[in-house]
Design a protein around this motif. Structure first.
Motif, PDB file in Angstrom:
ATOM      1  N   ASN A   1     131.321 -58.379 108.323  1.00  0.00           N
ATOM      2  CA  ASN A   1     130.586 -59.525 107.771  1.00  0.00           C
ATOM      3  C   ASN A   1     130.627 -60.699 108.730  1.00  0.00           C
ATOM      4  O   ASN A   1     131.545 -60.811 109.555  1.00  0.00           O
ATOM      5  N   GLY A   2     129.672 -61.588 108.584  1.00  0.00           N
ATOM      6  CA  GLY A   2     129.786 -62.846 109.300  1.00  0.00           C
ATOM      7  C   GLY A   2     128.521 -63.402 109.885  1.00  0.00           C
ATOM      8  O   GLY A   2     127.436 -63.305 109.303  1.00  0.00           O
ATOM      9  N   ASN A   3     128.684 -63.968 111.074  1.00  0.00           N
ATOM     10  CA  ASN A   3     127.654 -64.757 111.720  1.00  0.00           C
ATOM     11  C   ASN A   3     127.641 -64.392 113.194  1.00  0.00           C
ATOM     12  O   ASN A   3     128.590 -64.664 113.918  1.00  0.00           O
ATOM     13  N   ASN A   4     126.567 -63.758 113.659  1.00  0.00           N
ATOM     14  CA  ASN A   4     126.551 -63.291 115.043  1.00  0.00           C
ATOM     15  C   ASN A   4     125.114 -63.220 115.557  1.00  0.00           C
ATOM     16  O   ASN A   4     124.201 -62.817 114.842  1.00  0.00           O
ATOM     17  N   HIS A   5     124.944 -63.603 116.824  1.00  0.00           N
ATOM     18  CA  HIS A   5     123.630 -63.526 117.465  1.00  0.00           C
ATOM     19  C   HIS A   5     123.680 -62.778 118.790  1.00  0.00           C
ATOM     20  O   HIS A   5     122.642 -62.539 119.392  1.00  0.00           O
ATOM     21  N   LYS A   6     124.873 -62.411 119.255  1.00  0.00           N
ATOM     22  CA  LYS A   6     125.045 -61.860 120.600  1.00  0.00           C
ATOM     23  C   LYS A   6     125.372 -60.369 120.587  1.00  0.00           C
ATOM     24  O   LYS A   6     125.978 -59.846 119.656  1.00  0.00           O
TER      25      LYS A   6
ATOM     26  N   ASN B   1     122.588 -61.579 112.857  1.00  0.00           N
ATOM     27  CA  ASN B   1     121.920 -62.235 111.735  1.00  0.00           C
ATOM     28  C   ASN B   1     120.429 -61.913 111.708  1.00  0.00           C
ATOM     29  O   ASN B   1     119.797 -61.767 112.749  1.00  0.00           O
ATOM     30  N   ALA B   2     119.901 -61.842 110.496  1.00  0.00           N
ATOM     31  CA  ALA B   2     118.448 -61.706 110.309  1.00  0.00           C
ATOM     32  C   ALA B   2     118.033 -62.774 109.301  1.00  0.00           C
ATOM     33  O   ALA B   2     117.676 -62.482 108.168  1.00  0.00           O
ATOM     34  N   GLY B   3     118.138 -64.028 109.714  1.00  0.00           N
ATOM     35  CA  GLY B   3     117.774 -65.138 108.840  1.00  0.00           C
ATOM     36  C   GLY B   3     118.948 -65.784 108.135  1.00  0.00           C
ATOM     37  O   GLY B   3     118.770 -66.742 107.389  1.00  0.00           O
ATOM     38  N   GLY B   4     120.133 -65.280 108.347  1.00  0.00           N
ATOM     39  CA  GLY B   4     121.334 -65.834 107.718  1.00  0.00           C
ATOM     40  C   GLY B   4     122.514 -64.933 108.000  1.00  0.00           C
ATOM     41  O   GLY B   4     122.384 -63.903 108.670  1.00  0.00           O
TER      42      GLY B   4
ATOM     43  N   ASN C   1     123.621 -60.940 128.337  1.00  0.00           N
ATOM     44  CA  ASN C   1     124.291 -60.742 127.051  1.00  0.00           C
ATOM     45  C   ASN C   1     123.255 -61.080 125.982  1.00  0.00           C
ATOM     46  O   ASN C   1     123.105 -62.223 125.590  1.00  0.00           O
ATOM     47  N   LEU C   2     122.554 -60.060 125.511  1.00  0.00           N
ATOM     48  CA  LEU C   2     121.367 -60.256 124.680  1.00  0.00           C
ATOM     49  C   LEU C   2     121.669 -61.067 123.429  1.00  0.00           C
ATOM     50  O   LEU C   2     122.746 -60.959 122.838  1.00  0.00           O
ATOM     51  N   SER C   3     120.678 -61.861 123.026  1.00  0.00           N
ATOM     52  CA  SER C   3     120.809 -62.700 121.844  1.00  0.00           C
ATOM     53  C   SER C   3     119.566 -62.554 120.977  1.00  0.00           C
ATOM     54  O   SER C   3     118.456 -62.451 121.489  1.00  0.00           O
ATOM     55  N   VAL C   4     119.761 -62.531 119.653  1.00  0.00           N
ATOM     56  CA  VAL C   4     118.635 -62.475 118.717  1.00  0.00           C
ATOM     57  C   VAL C   4     118.770 -63.601 117.705  1.00  0.00           C
ATOM     58  O   VAL C   4     119.825 -64.149 117.498  1.00  0.00           O
TER      59      VAL C   4
END
Length: 205
Positions: free
Chosen positions: A73-78, A142-145, A202-205
């Protein structure tokens, strides 16, 4: 980066969408699990494993092989890293989430991996997927949150290694039990002894 859906044919080298397993109660129970500002991974959660669906997953999807059911769970973009196991992993998306995936077959002979080969896939909330053993993956994005994702693996996977590991060949990638990992230089995982071999952004979305 183009984000495809796991229902697209392009997902088929990496895994499959599983139908016929009712995870409604499991998804509801996941609402009680932590949702931090970073990323938390719990390999085995006794409360979740007490739900009836645990036996269904163990018997139907793992052929009665002992399993563990936990969450990421959590918060990630990388991207940060890519890992693989010797066995498939089952994920249940309890929120929309994005997986960054690659193929073990594309790892170079020196165990480096170009991040330009990575593809992104949206996993809608409520979707159950199998991620094949040869699929490189890591924490969802994350996909919007913030995200919640059930992670099902053979029992003991991702636990600390019990013995000494080698320092050559694929042994350099062994990071935990049934977990081979290639880290990006920006991830900081080298401080934990990870093999640094992801080459490129280091890809980010």
């Amino acid at each position: 980066m183009q984000i495809k859906r796991v229902t697209d044919q392009s997902f088929s080298p990496y895994g499959r969408v599983i139908k016929g397993v009712d995870c409604t109660q499991l998804i509801e129970a996941m609402e009680q699990t932590p949702l931090p500002d970073d990323v938390i991974y719990v390999p085995s959660d006794p409360a979740l494993e007490a739900l009836p669906v645990f036996q269904t997953l163990q018997n139907q999807l793992y052929g009665e092989l002992p399993i563990q059911l936990g969450y990421c769970n959590g918060n990630n973009h990388k991207l940060n890293a890519l890992e693989y196991h010797r066995t498939s992993e089952i994920n249940v998306a309890c929120t929309d989430l994005i997986l960054l995936l690659g193929r073990q077959q594309d790892i170079a002979q020196d165990y480096t991996y170009g991040t330009y080969k990575v593809e992104a896939f949206l996993v809608p909330k409520g979707t159950v997927i199998e991620v094949y053993a040869t699929t490189l993956h890591y924490a969802p994005c994350n996909a919007g949150g913030k995200f919640r994702c059930v992670v099902v693996l053979p029992k003991g996977t991702n636990l600390p290694l019990a013995g000494q590991i080698g320092d050559c060949g694929e042994d350099r990638l062994l990071f935990a039990s049934n977990k081979w990992l290639i880290a990006h230089p920006e991830s900081g995982l080298d401080k934990d002894g990870a093999f640094v071999g992801l080459v490129g952004e280091n890809l980010s979305v």
